[in-house]
Design an enzyme around this catalytic site. Structure first.
Site, PDB file in Angstrom:
ATOM      1  N   GLU A 286       0.879  -1.186   0.000  1.00  0.00           N
ATOM      2  CA  GLU A 286       0.000   0.000   0.000  1.00  0.00           C
ATOM      3  C   GLU A 286       0.902   1.217   0.000  1.00  0.00           C
ATOM      4  OE1 GLU A 286      -3.153  -0.184  -0.652  1.00  0.00           O
ATOM      5  OE2 GLU A 286      -2.821  -2.329  -0.772  1.00  0.00           O
ATOM      6  N   CYS A 320      -1.457   9.230   3.584  1.00  0.00           N
ATOM      7  CA  CYS A 320      -1.554   8.795   2.189  1.00  0.00           C
ATOM      8  C   CYS A 320      -2.872   9.288   1.600  1.00  0.00           C
ATOM      9  CB  CYS A 320      -1.463   7.283   2.113  1.00  0.00           C
ATOM     10  SG  CYS A 320      -2.641   6.475   3.194  1.00  0.00           S
TER      11      CYS A 320
HETATM   12  P1  NAD Z   1       8.940   4.588   3.432  1.00  0.00           P
HETATM   13  O1  NAD Z   1       8.745   3.882   2.158  1.00  0.00           O
HETATM   14  O2  NAD Z   1      10.135   5.457   3.583  1.00  0.00           O
HETATM   15  O3  NAD Z   1       9.008   3.575   4.644  1.00  0.00           O
HETATM   16  C1  NAD Z   1       7.977   2.645   4.886  1.00  0.00           C
HETATM   17  C2  NAD Z   1       8.562   1.432   5.553  1.00  0.00           C
HETATM   18  O4  NAD Z   1       9.455   0.793   4.650  1.00  0.00           O
HETATM   19  C3  NAD Z   1       9.382   1.761   6.803  1.00  0.00           C
HETATM   20  O5  NAD Z   1       9.182   0.725   7.747  1.00  0.00           O
HETATM   21  C4  NAD Z   1      10.796   1.708   6.291  1.00  0.00           C
HETATM   22  O6  NAD Z   1      11.730   1.408   7.287  1.00  0.00           O
HETATM   23  C5  NAD Z   1      10.699   0.588   5.280  1.00  0.00           C
HETATM   24  N1  NAD Z   1      11.733   0.569   4.246  1.00  0.00           N
HETATM   25  C6  NAD Z   1      12.376   1.614   3.694  1.00  0.00           C
HETATM   26  N2  NAD Z   1      13.231   1.171   2.756  1.00  0.00           N
HETATM   27  C7  NAD Z   1      13.123  -0.168   2.709  1.00  0.00           C
HETATM   28  C8  NAD Z   1      13.728  -1.184   1.938  1.00  0.00           C
HETATM   29  N3  NAD Z   1      14.643  -0.926   1.006  1.00  0.00           N
HETATM   30  N4  NAD Z   1      13.363  -2.457   2.143  1.00  0.00           N
HETATM   31  C9  NAD Z   1      12.427  -2.763   3.066  1.00  0.00           C
HETATM   32  N5  NAD Z   1      11.830  -1.848   3.834  1.00  0.00           N
HETATM   33  C10 NAD Z   1      12.166  -0.559   3.656  1.00  0.00           C
HETATM   34  O7  NAD Z   1       7.611   5.413   3.713  1.00  0.00           O
HETATM   35  P2  NAD Z   1       7.276   6.329   4.947  1.00  0.00           P
HETATM   36  O8  NAD Z   1       7.976   7.626   4.779  1.00  0.00           O
HETATM   37  O9  NAD Z   1       7.474   5.591   6.228  1.00  0.00           O
HETATM   38  O10 NAD Z   1       5.718   6.513   4.798  1.00  0.00           O
HETATM   39  C11 NAD Z   1       5.163   7.508   4.020  1.00  0.00           C
HETATM   40  C12 NAD Z   1       4.591   6.908   2.753  1.00  0.00           C
HETATM   41  O11 NAD Z   1       3.679   5.885   3.099  1.00  0.00           O
HETATM   42  C13 NAD Z   1       3.796   7.906   1.939  1.00  0.00           C
HETATM   43  O12 NAD Z   1       4.128   7.751   0.589  1.00  0.00           O
HETATM   44  C14 NAD Z   1       2.352   7.490   2.194  1.00  0.00           C
HETATM   45  O13 NAD Z   1       1.465   7.847   1.167  1.00  0.00           O
HETATM   46  C15 NAD Z   1       2.488   6.009   2.348  1.00  0.00           C
HETATM   47  N6  NAD Z   1       1.362   5.438   3.085  1.00  0.00           N
HETATM   48  C16 NAD Z   1       0.448   4.705   2.383  1.00  0.00           C
HETATM   49  C17 NAD Z   1      -0.660   4.169   3.038  1.00  0.00           C
HETATM   50  C18 NAD Z   1      -1.680   3.368   2.287  1.00  0.00           C
HETATM   51  O14 NAD Z   1      -2.494   2.705   2.905  1.00  0.00           O
HETATM   52  N7  NAD Z   1      -1.682   3.408   0.965  1.00  0.00           N
HETATM   53  C19 NAD Z   1      -0.816   4.397   4.414  1.00  0.00           C
HETATM   54  C20 NAD Z   1       0.146   5.141   5.085  1.00  0.00           C
HETATM   55  C21 NAD Z   1       1.227   5.647   4.412  1.00  0.00           C
END
Ligand code: NAD
Length: 515
Positions: A286, A320
């Site tokens: 997501e 999001c």
């Molecule tokens: P992010 O992608 O930076 O991090 C999300 C998660 O992924 C964290 O736990 C992070 O540690 C992990 N991560 C980062 N790099 C990784 C890798 N290479 N391999 C595995 N895991 C990794 O996102 P964020 O800044 O934490 O969250 C914000 C984003 O999340 C926004 O784009 C927002 O729209 C989205 N979001 C989407 C939903 C939805 O339901 N669609 C809900 C909440 C947030």
């Protein structure tokens, strides 16, 4: 028997006694400052030398606490523990697994203010929103528990003379849970308990800015009696362990919520079959959004204003589902824009620990720099209507900022900013407004403010989003009421909190017996 599912009520903070209790919870969280949480692997507490430190985004030098940091060595131990535990957990009565969630929900209900206060402190979320978020975490446990009980005997299929047929669900294996920081409680809990209740075992790696709320949730699950190895807590830096978790041959499922860039990377890496791997990995991803409030010319102006302001600036636009743009019919544009600016200028910004503040900070320096750079882009692309004041001397505070008269193709109209920045654009017709709303790579949420029934029906068919709302804002989905997930590059549309969400963690098995 269990009561019918109803979402958890929100705390009424206009009542003095509730404010008092919440202040006490905040004080209790402060007492824990500096506390260190271990990893949990195979039911054992494991302490490592390197720490993941959690800071207060309102006061950036204030350390709130820390956790041990997992390295590939600890991940290997966690995978081994989860694999072993899977043998019994996947065979455990599904009702007993559901009851574990009900017990955990009850404990969390008793510790609700403490959990919400932790979210306030660690994520900088205002009280009301932190309270709603923890309620959502409880909802996920109550809802998925009931869903699992419904699925436990499988689904009815047809049998015929001389043949008895069955369709049942089995668990998939070891799941890796990777949540974001912006719903550090709700999404972290939902994406952990969904694989658990379906009989999978889990390695949960919280988002790096918010490991403490996850550590507290793991404590609650242990108190509720989660068996050793079923839930392993492995916080760490994503650049050190992210790929390792995704690539591991024993990973059967990945449930990820976060940015598009990370989600796409995970999908691509997970597609590769590793040596010794005998299954295909399933990925629930997501991702981001660029969500729109569309205002028809037949619309109640005050409903539109309320929807636009709430969707744009709740949790400083760090959702999001944030309505980071509004597309308004030209007949109402000036009126709506003027009122939106007026209402926005009343919003208070400051330390999230103070109840009176509507907006808190953005999460960290990286977010602050990104959002302020988009404000500079906005100044070139549109007309600044309000805001453009920011201050990162103590915390990461950005005033709600609005730009008007945007070209639909402008960057701030199409790219996810994830901060308190709103773009307004004018449309000549309702259909043009829907076309503009569909003009990005995302398709997560959207709202239409209209009293025209035909136009509303048109949006149902043509507004290409996973969650469509009418005459309200486009955020605030509630488990079981508004199953949540997006189209296009917003993700795999797994519909968290929906009636078929759990199926994604289960392998359906068809059994046929000759009689
Ligand atoms: P992010 O992608 O930076 O991090 C999300 C998660 O992924 C964290 O736990 C992070 O540690 C992990 N991560 C980062 N790099 C990784 C890798 N290479 N391999 C595995 N895991 C990794 O996102 P964020 O800044 O934490 O969250 C914000 C984003 O999340 C926004 O784009 C927002 O729209 C989205 N979001 C989407 C939903 C939805 O339901 N669609 C809900 C909440 C947030």
């Amino acid at each position: 028997m269990y009561t019918e599912y109803r979402h958890e009520p929100f705390t009424d903070f206009t009542k003095e006694e509730n404010q008092k209790e919440f202040l006490e919870a905040l004080a209790k969280v402060k007492e824990d400052i500096g506390k260190e949480y271990p990893l949990i692997i195979g039911g054992k507490e494991v302490t490592t030398e390197e720490k993941l430190v959690s800071y207060n985004p309102c006061n950036k030098t204030e350390v709130i606490g820390s956790t041990s940091k997992a390295s590939p060595k600890e991940l290997d131990q966690a995978f081994a523990a989860a694999k072993e535990a899977f043998k019994t957990w996947s065979q455990t009565n599904p009702t007993a697994r559901a009851e574990l969630l009900f017990r955990a929900a009850a404990i969390m209900r008793r510790r609700k203010h403490e959990m919400s206060a932790t979210v306030v402190k660690e994520a900088g979320k205002p009280w009301r929103e932190a309270d709603i978020e923890v309620a959502e975490g409880i909802d996920f446990m109550e809802y998925y528990g009931r869903q699992m009980i419904e699925l436990k005997d499988g689904k009815k299929i047809v049998s015929r003379d001389g043949e008895s047929n069955q369709y049942v669900y089995t668990s998939a294996g070891v799941a890796v849970t990777i949540p974001p920081w912006n719903f550090s409680a709700a999404i972290m809990i939902g994406t952990t308990v969904a694989p658990l209740v379906t009989g999978n075992t889990v390695l949960m790696k919280p988002a790096e800015p918010t490991p403490l709320i996850a550590a507290k949730f793991v404590d609650i699950m242990r108190e509720a009696g989660v068996p050793d190895g079923v839930l392993n807590f492995v916080p760490g830096e994503p650049h050190e362990i992210g790929d390792y978790l995704v690539d591991h041959k024993d990973t059967a499922l990945i449930t990820f919520t976060g940015s598009k860039a990370t989600g796409l990377r995970i999908m691509e890496r997970a597609a590769k079959v590793q040596e010794g791997q005998q299954h295909l990995k399933r990925v629930l991803a997501e991702m981001g959004g660029k969500d729109t409030v569309v205002v028809d010319k037949e619309a109640d102006v005050e409903t539109a204003v309320e929807a636009i302001v709430t969707a744009a600036f709740n949790f400083s636009g760090q959702k999001c589902s944030a309505g980071s743009r509004a597309v308004i019919h030209e007949d109402l544009y000036d009126q709506v824009a003027e009122r939106v600016v007026e209402e926005t200028e009343k919003l208070t910004l400051g330390d999230s620990e103070k109840f009176e503040n509507y907006l808190g900070p953005v999460i960290n320096q990286k977010a602050y720099d990104k959002v302020t750079s988009y404000i500079n882009i906005g100044k070139e692309e549109g007309k600044l209507l309000t805001g453009d004041e920011s201050d990162d001397s103590t915390g990461y505070f950005i005033k709600p900022t609005i730009f008007g008269d945007l070209d639909p193709q402008a960057r701030i109209m199409k790219e996810e900013i994830f901060g308190p920045v709103l773009a307004l654009a004018k449309a000549k017709s309702y259909k043009e407004a829907i076309d503009i709303a569909n003009n990005t790579e995302y398709g997560l949420t959207g709202a239409v403010i209209s009293t025209n029934v035909e136009n509303m029906e048109y949006a149902k068919r043509h507004f290409h989003v996973g969650n469509l709302y009418f005459n309200r804002n486009c955020t605030g989905a509630i488990v079981g009421y508004h199953p949540f997930g997006g189209f296009k590059l917003s993700g795999t549309d797994s519909k968290a909190g929906g009636p078929d969400h759990l199926l994604q963690y289960l392998l359906p098995k068809s059994i046929s017996q000759a009689l």
